[in-house]
Design a protein around this motif. Structure first.
Motif, short mmCIF file in Angstrom:
data_model
loop_
_atom_site.label_atom_id
_atom_site.label_comp_id
_atom_site.label_asym_id
_atom_site.label_seq_id
_atom_site.Cartn_x
_atom_site.Cartn_y
_atom_site.Cartn_z
N ARG A 399 0.82 -1.21 0.00
CA ARG A 399 0.00 0.00 0.00
C ARG A 399 0.86 1.26 0.00
N SER A 400 1.96 1.23 0.74
CA SER A 400 2.80 2.43 0.77
C SER A 400 3.39 2.69 -0.61
N LEU A 401 3.69 1.64 -1.35
CA LEU A 401 4.22 1.84 -2.71
C LEU A 401 3.21 2.59 -3.57
N VAL A 402 1.96 2.11 -3.55
CA VAL A 402 0.99 2.72 -4.48
C VAL A 402 0.46 4.05 -3.96
N THR A 403 0.58 4.33 -2.68
CA THR A 403 0.11 5.64 -2.22
C THR A 403 1.27 6.65 -2.18
N ASN A 404 2.40 6.27 -1.56
CA ASN A 404 3.49 7.26 -1.40
C ASN A 404 4.39 7.38 -2.62
N PHE A 405 4.41 6.35 -3.44
CA PHE A 405 5.36 6.38 -4.56
C PHE A 405 4.68 6.11 -5.90
N ARG A 406 3.44 6.53 -6.01
CA ARG A 406 2.66 6.26 -7.22
C ARG A 406 3.36 6.75 -8.51
N PRO A 407 3.97 7.95 -8.49
CA PRO A 407 4.62 8.40 -9.73
C PRO A 407 5.67 7.41 -10.24
N GLU A 408 6.40 6.79 -9.34
CA GLU A 408 7.42 5.84 -9.79
C GLU A 408 6.77 4.59 -10.41
N VAL A 409 5.63 4.18 -9.85
CA VAL A 409 4.93 3.03 -10.42
C VAL A 409 4.40 3.42 -11.80
N MET A 410 3.84 4.64 -11.90
CA MET A 410 3.29 5.12 -13.18
C MET A 410 4.37 5.18 -14.27
N GLN A 411 5.58 5.55 -13.88
CA GLN A 411 6.69 5.58 -14.85
C GLN A 411 6.87 4.22 -15.52
N HIS A 412 6.71 3.16 -14.73
CA HIS A 412 6.82 1.81 -15.29
C HIS A 412 5.74 1.58 -16.35
N VAL A 413 4.53 2.06 -16.04
CA VAL A 413 3.41 1.87 -16.97
C VAL A 413 3.66 2.69 -18.24
N GLU A 414 4.05 3.94 -18.05
CA GLU A 414 4.19 4.84 -19.20
C GLU A 414 5.36 4.45 -20.10
N GLN A 415 6.48 4.05 -19.48
CA GLN A 415 7.65 3.72 -20.29
C GLN A 415 7.62 2.27 -20.79
N GLY A 416 6.72 1.48 -20.25
CA GLY A 416 6.65 0.07 -20.66
C GLY A 416 7.85 -0.73 -20.21
#
Ligand SMILES: Cc1cc2nc3c(=O)[nH]c(=O)nc-3n(C[C@H](O)[C@H](O)[C@H](O)COP(=O)(O)O)c2cc1C
Ligand code: FES
Lengths: 432, 164
Positions: A399-416
């Motif tokens: 949960r802390s990953l997706v709440t506190n560090f969401r932009p880093e997770v999104m980078q994975h999605v956006e850059q593939g």
């Protein structure tokens, strides 16, 4: 930061492995003192000290002891939790290796206080050498009349055994541990009844962590007031052994009054690894929410970390520098929880596995934004819905990953793909 | 372990004796199961073939199905042969942050077998493992009962080469 260690004061003095050496260093004086006290006085002193459990949950130790029914002739037990399987934690091993009699003395005082005549130290199966060290110390204590039929001539009888686990994180959970001790699969029990009433072999049982019990001789020896003078406030008292690992120059155990900051600990551990910048840290073992570099000035005590949405847990501090991918780090932890879930409760068994699978997809760049929301929903469904806290433990980092560090997770999605590809930590010469 | 110690339908005598010594310290025989399995596994060369499981079940008067249930729950009990040296490479977070996966890779490449397989000479088998409680020595591995820390891939291979 200068601090005269208390729990680790005998590090570097291997003579304390024997009763004679430990006595020379002032050992077993607290036990003599305790045996001259009323059991109730000991429980009151531990209550007054504010000592909270060092195994993860921070429950007040004296209060736990006071739940043991008094006056009954029925057998009672102390089970010392030396399972130490929370990733990042190694303090209990070091406490046993450096000063086994400190633990024996703490256990003996606890048993006398609650009226237990048997103590099992449940130690994780991988700790073969520490188990031997402790067994030798126990044998020596028997020879010196510190354990056995008549402890120090007081008429109090105590049998102490080392019981080896066999590789299962869930056996660190107190009722999983009791199941395992009784010879079964380590599947946690439904509470209530609590172990203080129906514990080991259906008898009243105290379960305490190694470090918790190691504090006890010092509280009896030096008094609750002294103990309370250490720490942040009256709810967070005493010395604390922090385990620091990951990206620091000198990983290891560092003992301070409870409530030092990460910055203090990193400085004590020789600074960040190769001088790199701090990115994030786990303050209390794999089950704790991941905090960011901006939170490195928080007092590392029970309440301050809980307020920040994380926890002191087992005080296993894992430091991660700027080269670390937090999706990969969290995936590694989710994998652990999926492997260690005992499988009894559906939200835990399914939730840990799905957390792992979704994180793996995200880390590989095959995830989508909706996966992030899905992870969030899964963690909601896992919270407080299982028999024990293993599911909540997995929720901590995820949960802390997706709440506190969401932009880093999104980078994975956006850059593939992972924006921080793996790189070797070793010098070329060290590889082959 | 020698063949003679593994006599037919029961536990080797020393194993039986070791279990008997523990009996007075536990209020139930069932509680002897984990200690008995550790003892049996040592006598059967590091794993628990079916005959070891039946022998323990008989010794403690427990159903075999119950003993199987316990054996399959714990990571340190093995139902397949293992190498003389059992290698566990830690790949949990603190070790991974310090190169644990590269250690695992180096061990695999050196032994030329996969996880849980035994090298042709019977010497080694390896697995990756969860945190072994020695993260201050990361990256680390365990060989038999011994911890080896502060590894580099090269150092890990040197340690493997030094095994008998
Ligand atoms: C999944 C899980 C694993 C745990 N592992 C450990 C452990 O390895 N060592 C430990 O002392 N406590 C562990 N605990 C906490 C114990 O359940 C229990 O709270 C603790 O041993 C009580 O001792 P204390 O009050 O002295 O901390 C774990 C809890 C959970 C839910
Ligand atoms: S993570 Fe490897 S020993 Fe803890």
């Amino acid at each position: 930061m200068a601090f005269e260690p208390i729990l680790l004061r005998n590090a570097g003095n291997p003579a304390v492995h024997e009763v004679s050496g430990y006595r020379k260093a002032g050992g077993y004086e607290a036990l003599s003192k305790a045996l001259a006290m009323e059991p109730e006085e000991i429980i009151d002193a531990v209550k007054a000290s504010g000592l909270r459990g060092r195994g993860g949950a921070g429950f007040p130790a004296g209060l736990k002891w006071s739940f043991i029914p008094k006056g009954s002739e029925k057998a009672k037990y102390l089970v010392c939790n030396a399972d130490e399987s929370e990733p990042g934690t190694f303090k209990d091993r070091i406490l046993i290796e450096t000063d086994p009699h400190q633990l024996i003395e703490g256990c003996a005082i606890c048993c006398y206080a609650v009226g237990a005549s048997t103590c099992y130290v449940y130690i994780r199966g991988e700790y073969v050498a520490p188990a031997l060290t402790l067994e030798r110390a126990i044998a020596d204590a028997y020879e010196h009349g510190l354990l056995g039929e008549d402890v120090l001539g007081s008429g109090f009888a105590l049998d102490m055994r080392v019981h080896r686990g066999a590789g299962a994180y869930i056996c660190g959970e107190e009722t999983g541990m009791l199941e395992s001790l009784e010879g079964r699969r380590g599947q946690p029990r439904i509470k209530p009844p609590f172990p203080a009433i129906v514990g080991a072999f259906a008898a009243p049982t105290v379960i305490n962590n190694v470090e918790t019990l190691c504090n006890v001789p010092h509280i009896i020896g030096r008094g609750a007031e002294w103990f309370k003078s250490l720490g942040t406030d009256e709810r967070n008292t005493g010395p604390k052994v922090y385990c620091i690992s990951g990206h620091v120059e000198r990983p290891g155990v560092y003992e301070y009054p409870i409530g030092v900051t990460l910055d203090d600990l990193i400085a004590a551990a020789g600074g960040m690894y190769r001088g790199r910048a701090l990115k994030a840290y786990i303050p209390g073992g794999a089950s704790a929410a991941i905090l960011s570099d901006e939170q490195s000035g928080l007092p590392m005590d029970f309440d301050s970390l809980a307020q920040a949405g994380s926890m002191l847990g087992s005080a296993a501090v894992v430091v991660m520098d700027e080269t670390t991918c937090l999706v990969r780090a969290t995936l590694r932890l989710a994998k652990f929880f999926a492997h260690e879930s005992c499988g009894q409760c559906t939200p835990c068994r399914e939730g840990t596995n799905w957390s792992e699978m979704i994180l793996a997809r995200l880390e590989d760049g095959r995830g989508s934004e909706s996966d992030i929301d899905l992870l969030q929903r899964i963690t909601t469904n896992m919270s407080g819905t299982a028999l024990c806290a293993l599911a909540d433990a997995c929720v901590g980092p995820v949960r802390s990953l997706v709440t506190n560090f969401r932009p880093e997770v999104m980078q994975h999605v956006e850059q593939g793909c992972c924006p921080l590809p793996r790189q070797s930590i070793f010098e070329p010469g060290a590889v082959s | 372990m020698s063949e003679s110690a593994r006599h037919g339908d029961g536990l080797p005598r020393e194993a039986k004796r070791a279990i008997d010594e523990l009996r007075p310290h536990y209020p139930t025989t069932e509680a002897l199961l984990l200690p008995a399995l550790h003892i049996a596994q040592r006598h059967w060369g590091g794993w628990l073939p079916d005959e070891a499981i039946s022998a323990v079940a008989r010794e403690l008067d427990l159903a075999e199905s119950k003993v199987y249930g316990v054996v399959t729950f714990y990571d340190l009990f093995h139902q397949h042969p293992v190498g003389r040296h059992r290698i566990r490479v830690c790949t949990n977070l603190s070790c991974t942050l310090r190169g644990g996966e590269e250690i695992l890779h180096a061990v695999r490449r050196h032994l030329k077998v996969d996880e849980n397989e035994v090298t042709a000479d019977g010497r080694c088998s390896f697995v990756h493992f969860e945190c072994l409680g020695a993260c201050e020595q990361a990256p680390m591995m365990m060989i038999g009962d011994r911890y080896h820390g502060d590894l580099t891939p090269r150092r890990a291979v040197e340690i493997l080469e030094g095994l008998d």
